[in-house]
Write an enzyme that holds these catalytic residues in place. Structure first.
Site, PDB file in Angstrom:
ATOM      1  N   HIS A   2       0.759  -1.261  -0.367  1.00 14.19           N
ATOM      2  CA  HIS A   2       0.204  -0.473  -0.145  1.00 14.19           C
ATOM      3  C   HIS A   2       0.989   1.277  -0.153  1.00 14.19           C
ATOM      4  O   HIS A   2       0.460   2.360  -0.650  1.00 14.19           O
ATOM      5  CB  HIS A   2      -0.649  -0.002   1.511  1.00 14.19           C
ATOM      6  CG  HIS A   2      -1.684  -1.255   1.717  1.00 14.19           C
ATOM      7  ND1 HIS A   2      -2.527  -1.780   2.565  1.00 14.19           N
ATOM      8  CD2 HIS A   2      -3.049  -1.230   0.110  1.00 14.19           C
ATOM      9  CE1 HIS A   2      -2.827  -2.801   2.564  1.00 14.19           C
ATOM     10  NE2 HIS A   2      -3.481  -2.477   0.938  1.00 14.19           N
TER      11      HIS A   2
ATOM     12  N   ARG B  41      -1.676  -6.745  -7.859  1.00  9.67           N
ATOM     13  CA  ARG B  41      -0.945  -7.284  -7.160  1.00  9.67           C
ATOM     14  C   ARG B  41      -0.467  -8.427  -8.648  1.00  9.67           C
ATOM     15  O   ARG B  41       0.701  -8.803  -9.508  1.00  9.67           O
ATOM     16  CB  ARG B  41      -0.903  -8.097  -6.361  1.00  9.67           C
ATOM     17  CG  ARG B  41      -0.493  -7.105  -5.083  1.00  9.67           C
ATOM     18  CD  ARG B  41      -0.955  -7.634  -3.899  1.00  9.67           C
ATOM     19  NE  ARG B  41      -2.574  -7.695  -4.031  1.00  9.67           N
ATOM     20  CZ  ARG B  41      -3.139  -7.642  -2.849  1.00  9.67           C
ATOM     21  NH1 ARG B  41      -2.937  -8.302  -1.556  1.00  9.67           N
ATOM     22  NH2 ARG B  41      -4.697  -7.951  -3.503  1.00  9.67           N
TER      23      ARG B  41
ATOM     24  N   LYS C 214     -16.020  -8.798   5.477  1.00  6.25           N
ATOM     25  CA  LYS C 214     -14.984  -9.387   6.537  1.00  6.25           C
ATOM     26  C   LYS C 214     -15.135  -8.833   7.783  1.00  6.25           C
ATOM     27  O   LYS C 214     -14.996  -7.894   7.623  1.00  6.25           O
ATOM     28  CB  LYS C 214     -13.064  -9.044   6.119  1.00  6.25           C
ATOM     29  CG  LYS C 214     -12.923 -10.243   4.703  1.00  6.25           C
ATOM     30  CD  LYS C 214     -11.447  -9.934   4.762  1.00  6.25           C
ATOM     31  CE  LYS C 214     -10.564 -10.311   3.315  1.00  6.25           C
ATOM     32  NZ  LYS C 214      -9.373 -10.068   2.818  1.00  6.25           N
TER      33      LYS C 214
ATOM     34  N   SER D 169      -2.740  -7.459   3.209  1.00  4.80           N
ATOM     35  CA  SER D 169      -3.413  -7.064   4.656  1.00  4.80           C
ATOM     36  C   SER D 169      -3.809  -9.071   5.371  1.00  4.80           C
ATOM     37  O   SER D 169      -3.241  -9.118   6.966  1.00  4.80           O
ATOM     38  CB  SER D 169      -4.540  -6.939   4.708  1.00  4.80           C
ATOM     39  OG  SER D 169      -3.952  -5.548   4.192  1.00  4.80           O
TER      40      SER D 169
END
Ligand code: ADP
Length: 169
Positions: free
Chosen positions: A23, A96, A47, A134
């Protein structure tokens, strides 16, 4: 839409639970490309968060304290609405992997359908951060692994403490 900030401001939204080097790299590169970068810290209804929204905002603020053109704000609701609220027209995203690309492609088309004036710009993750997420960091911290390689030093203690608190429950 306010015209003065529209093209100079970019908005980088995410959950940042917690913020990590991947990030931070996008924030650093984005802050060089645009005059002003707003980090929008949001919620993920799917989540259970490791850190509350307020805590995540504070952690991001801690990490970006040295950037003069970066501000951090919590938001709820649609990202495109938040982008409009801050007077921007561009959203920044990091990519990514191929699976990110598929998801982000769908998201950017959806956002375009929701608000055709808001565009999404992508930066490819640097190779050294392309595996960092994360989710992975929360798992490593929960298993008492070393998180120094993944998150900025300013937040390591807070992350380790939170992982211990959670495992004690
Ligand atoms: P995470 O998937 O790590 O929980 P977020 O939902 O907070 O991340 O993601 C916010 C934005 O940051 C997304 O555009 C995501 O693709 C990007 N991002 C996440 N991890 C990385 C990384 N390692 N390198 C570059 N960009 C990333």
């Amino acid at each position: 839409m306010p015209r003065t900030r529209s093209l100079q401001t970019v908005v980088y939204t995410g959950v940042f639970d917690p913020i990590h080097f991947g990030h931070l790299d996008i924030i650093r590169r984005g802050s060089r490309l645009f005059d002003h970068l707003v980090v929008g810290v949001g919620i993920n209804p799917d989540k259970a968060a490791f850190f509350s929204l307020e805590e995540r905002v504070e952690l991001v603020q801690r990490v970006v304290a040295g950037f003069t053109n970066v501000e951090v704000t919590a938001f709820t609701g649609l990202a495109v609405r938040f982008v409009r609220q801050v007077g921007a027209r561009v959203m920044l995203r990091g990519l990514r992997t191929l699976s990110d690309m598929e998801y982000e492609f769908t998201m950017s088309l959806t956002n375009l359908a929701l608000d055709p004036e808001i565009e999404t710009a992508f930066l490819m993750a640097k190779e050294e951060y392309s595996h960092v997420s994360s989710t992975l960091i929360r798992q490593i911290a929960s298993l008492e692994g070393d998180v120094h390689k993944f998150v900025p030093a300013e937040i390591v203690d807070t992350l380790v403490r939170r992982a211990r608190e959670r495992s004690a429950v």
